[in-house]
Design an enzyme around this catalytic site. Structure first.
Site, PDB file in Angstrom:
ATOM      1  N   SER A  34      23.977   5.873  21.929  1.00 48.92           N
ATOM      2  CA  SER A  34      24.392   6.625  22.514  1.00 48.92           C
ATOM      3  C   SER A  34      23.084   7.958  22.096  1.00 48.92           C
ATOM      4  O   SER A  34      22.756   8.354  21.165  1.00 48.92           O
ATOM      5  CB  SER A  34      25.240   7.378  21.496  1.00 48.92           C
ATOM      6  N   HIS A  65      24.733   6.663  28.214  1.00 49.31           N
ATOM      7  CA  HIS A  65      24.317   5.203  28.534  1.00 49.31           C
ATOM      8  C   HIS A  65      23.805   4.460  29.720  1.00 49.31           C
ATOM      9  O   HIS A  65      24.715   4.542  30.589  1.00 49.31           O
ATOM     10  CB  HIS A  65      25.619   4.090  27.734  1.00 49.31           C
ATOM     11  N   HIS A  88      29.936  -1.993  24.438  1.00 49.38           N
ATOM     12  CA  HIS A  88      31.001  -1.897  22.606  1.00 49.38           C
ATOM     13  C   HIS A  88      32.099  -2.312  23.421  1.00 49.38           C
ATOM     14  O   HIS A  88      32.639  -2.503  24.515  1.00 49.38           O
ATOM     15  CB  HIS A  88      30.990  -0.520  23.010  1.00 49.38           C
ATOM     16  N   TYR A  90      35.194  -1.577  23.085  1.00 48.31           N
ATOM     17  CA  TYR A  90      36.251   0.014  23.332  1.00 48.31           C
ATOM     18  C   TYR A  90      35.994  -0.147  24.682  1.00 48.31           C
ATOM     19  O   TYR A  90      37.000  -0.017  25.026  1.00 48.31           O
ATOM     20  CB  TYR A  90      36.045   1.029  22.555  1.00 48.31           C
ATOM     21  N   GLU A  91      35.154  -0.599  25.537  1.00 52.70           N
ATOM     22  CA  GLU A  91      35.002  -0.537  27.123  1.00 52.70           C
ATOM     23  C   GLU A  91      35.744  -1.125  27.170  1.00 52.70           C
ATOM     24  O   GLU A  91      35.886  -1.790  28.211  1.00 52.70           O
ATOM     25  CB  GLU A  91      33.342  -1.203  26.789  1.00 52.70           C
ATOM     26  N   ALA A 118      24.301   5.709  16.666  1.00 53.27           N
ATOM     27  CA  ALA A 118      24.561   7.491  16.630  1.00 53.27           C
ATOM     28  C   ALA A 118      26.265   7.499  16.050  1.00 53.27           C
ATOM     29  O   ALA A 118      26.638   6.403  15.660  1.00 53.27           O
ATOM     30  CB  ALA A 118      25.602   8.851  17.989  1.00 53.27           C
ATOM     31  N   MET A 216      31.049   2.611  16.015  1.00 56.56           N
ATOM     32  CA  MET A 216      31.527   1.812  17.026  1.00 56.56           C
ATOM     33  C   MET A 216      31.036   1.079  17.579  1.00 56.56           C
ATOM     34  O   MET A 216      31.042  -0.111  18.684  1.00 56.56           O
ATOM     35  CB  MET A 216      32.647   2.329  17.744  1.00 56.56           C
ATOM     36  N   SER A 217      29.622   0.242  16.865  1.00 55.15           N
ATOM     37  CA  SER A 217      29.246  -0.821  17.498  1.00 55.15           C
ATOM     38  C   SER A 217      28.089  -1.632  16.552  1.00 55.15           C
ATOM     39  O   SER A 217      28.293  -1.459  15.359  1.00 55.15           O
ATOM     40  CB  SER A 217      27.753   0.312  18.770  1.00 55.15           C
ATOM     41  N   ASN A 240      27.131  13.500  13.593  1.00 50.64           N
ATOM     42  CA  ASN A 240      28.538  14.072  12.795  1.00 50.64           C
ATOM     43  C   ASN A 240      28.250  13.961  11.183  1.00 50.64           C
ATOM     44  O   ASN A 240      28.473  12.974  11.525  1.00 50.64           O
ATOM     45  CB  ASN A 240      29.362  14.505  13.648  1.00 50.64           C
ATOM     46  N   HIS A 252      32.554  13.681  21.894  1.00 51.39           N
ATOM     47  CA  HIS A 252      31.566  11.890  22.644  1.00 51.39           C
ATOM     48  C   HIS A 252      30.610  13.251  23.130  1.00 51.39           C
ATOM     49  O   HIS A 252      29.548  12.834  22.805  1.00 51.39           O
ATOM     50  CB  HIS A 252      32.444  11.208  23.416  1.00 51.39           C
TER      51      HIS A 252
HETATM   52  N1  HPA Z   1      32.948   8.091  14.465  1.00 53.04           N
HETATM   53  C1  HPA Z   1      33.073   6.676  14.997  1.00 53.04           C
HETATM   54  N2  HPA Z   1      31.634   6.609  15.709  1.00 53.04           N
HETATM   55  C2  HPA Z   1      30.298   7.919  15.900  1.00 53.04           C
HETATM   56  C3  HPA Z   1      31.257   8.977  14.846  1.00 53.04           C
HETATM   57  C4  HPA Z   1      32.007   8.928  14.357  1.00 53.04           C
HETATM   58  O1  HPA Z   1      31.882   9.687  13.340  1.00 53.04           O
HETATM   59  N3  HPA Z   1      29.625   9.618  15.112  1.00 53.04           N
HETATM   60  C5  HPA Z   1      29.521   9.228  15.865  1.00 53.04           C
HETATM   61  N4  HPA Z   1      29.853   7.537  16.153  1.00 53.04           N
END
Ligand code: HPA
Length: 281
Positions: A34, A65, A88, A90-91, A118, A216-217, A240, A252
Site C-alpha cells: 500500500s 494499488h 488481498h 479481503y478483496e 505497510a 492483511m497481506s 501506524n 486506509h
Molecule cells: N492493521 C492491519 N493492517 C495494517 C495496519 C494495521 O494497523 N496498518 C497498515 N496495514
C-alpha cells in the site's frame, strides 16, 4: 478446486508474459504494498504491463494499488519484475488465486522475492516510519493458498517453514539500513484477513502471541514462494501504531499517506538491496 485449470492459468500467464518481455528474464520479483507502488528503483529497458491486459491475471481493486507489472534490468544487469499493486484475500479473491502471480513469475525464472507491506506496529518502540525486516510470521488468516492446489511443478505439498525469510538477505538489508541511516529492526509479521482493522483486545492478544507488526497481506505470497523454493525478503514500513497502542483511529487514507512519506527512503533502500552482490548472485 480445479488443479488442472489453475496450472493452465498459471502457465498461460507465464507464456503471455514471456512473449511480451522478449529477451528480458526477471530473476527477482518485488511485490509493492500500500502506497509504495511509486518506489521503483531505476530500471533499464523497462516494460510496463497493466494487470488488466494480462489474460488470466487477477485484478486489483484497492485504492492506492496501481495494478501494473513493471519489468526491467538494474544497472548491474539483474532482471527484475515489480508488481505495483498486490492482491488481498479481503478483496474477495479466492485464497488459491493469490498464488497465481508468484507461480507465473517463477515460470519466467524468478527465484527471489521481495515482499513489501505497510504494517501497524504492535510495539510502542517500533514507530511510524520505521522499517521492519521480517524474520518470521504468524498466519492468523488461518487460510493457506497451497491448500487444494497441489502440483509437483510448484514444489512439495508439505513445505518446510523453518526459515521463511532468507537469513543472508535479512542480515545484509539490516547492514544497509545502518549505512543509509534508516531506523530498522527485525520482527514477526502477523497476518489477519482484514479488511477491518484489529480491535485493541486483538492487538493485545497478538502481542502475547509474539507478533511485532500486523497486516492483511504478505503471508500467502510468502507461503507460495517458499513452496517454490524462492529466497524471500520481507520489508515492512510501519504506517501506524496498531489499535489501542495509540489512541488515534485508523484509516486506509492515513496508511497510504504514511507510505508516501517513506517513499523516498524506501526507493533508496530497494535500489541498494537490488545492488547487493548477495541478492544479485
Ligand atoms: N492493521 C492491519 N493492517 C495494517 C495496519 C494495521 O494497523 N496498518 C497498515 N496495514
Amino acid at each position: 478446486m480445479d488443479v488442472k485449470a489453475h496450472v493452465r492459468r498459471v502457465e498461460g500467464i507465464t507464456r503471455w508474459l514471456g512473449n511480451k518481455l522478449g529477451k528480458l528474464r526477471p530473476e527477482l520479483a518485488v511485490i509493492m504494498g500500500s502506497g509504495l507502488s511509486g518506489c521503483v528503483p531505476p530500471l533499464e529497458d523497462s516494460v510496463s504491463i497493466s494487470y488488466a491486459d494480462i489474460p488470466g491475471f487477477p485484478q486489483s481493486t484497492v485504492q492506492g494499488h496501481a495494478g501494473t507489472l513493471l519489468a526491467g534490468k538494474t544497472k548491474e544487469g539483474l532482471g527484475v519484475a515489480m508488481m505495483q499493486g498486490r492482491f488481498h484475500y479481503y478483496e474477495g479473491h479466492a485464497i488459491g488465486d493469490l498464488a497465481i502471480p508468484v507461480r507465473a513469475l517463477y515460470g519466467l525464472g524468478v527465484k527471489k522475492l521481495i515482499v513489501t507491506a505497510a504494517v501497524g506496529s504492535v510495539k510502542r518502540s517500533v514507530k511510524p516510519g520505521d522499517l521492519v525486516v521480517l524474520n518470521d510470521h504468524i498466519n492468523f488468516m488461518c487460510r493457506n493458498p497451497l491448500r487444494g492446489i497441489y502440483d509437483s511443478r510448484f514444489g512439495k505439498m508439505f513445505t518446510d517453514m523453518t526459515e521463511p525469510y532468507d537469513p543472508v538477505f535479512r542480515r545484509e538489508t539490516l547492514k544497509l539500513c545502518k549505512k543509509l541511516g534508516i531506523r530498522a529492526t527485525e520482527g514477526v509479521y502477523l497476518a489477519e484477513t482484514g479488511p477491518s482493522y484489529e480491535t485493541a483486545a486483538e492487538i493485545r492478544a497478538f502481542a502475547m502471541l509474539g507478533a511485532d507488526v500486523v497486516g492483511m497481506s504478505t503471508v500467502p505470497e510468502v507461503l507460495v514462494a517458499r513452496q517454490l523454493g524462492m529466497r524471500v525478503l520481507g520489508l515492512c514500513w510501519v504506517t501506524n501504531l496498531a489499535t489501542g497502542i495509540s489512541s488515534a483511529r485508523l484509516s486506509h487514507q492515513e496508511v497510504v499517506a504514511q507510505g508516501k512519506l517513506v517513499a523516498v527512503k524506501f526507493q533508496k533502500l530497494l535500489q541498494a538491496v537490488l545492488s547487493l552482490p548477495q541478492v544479485r548472485n
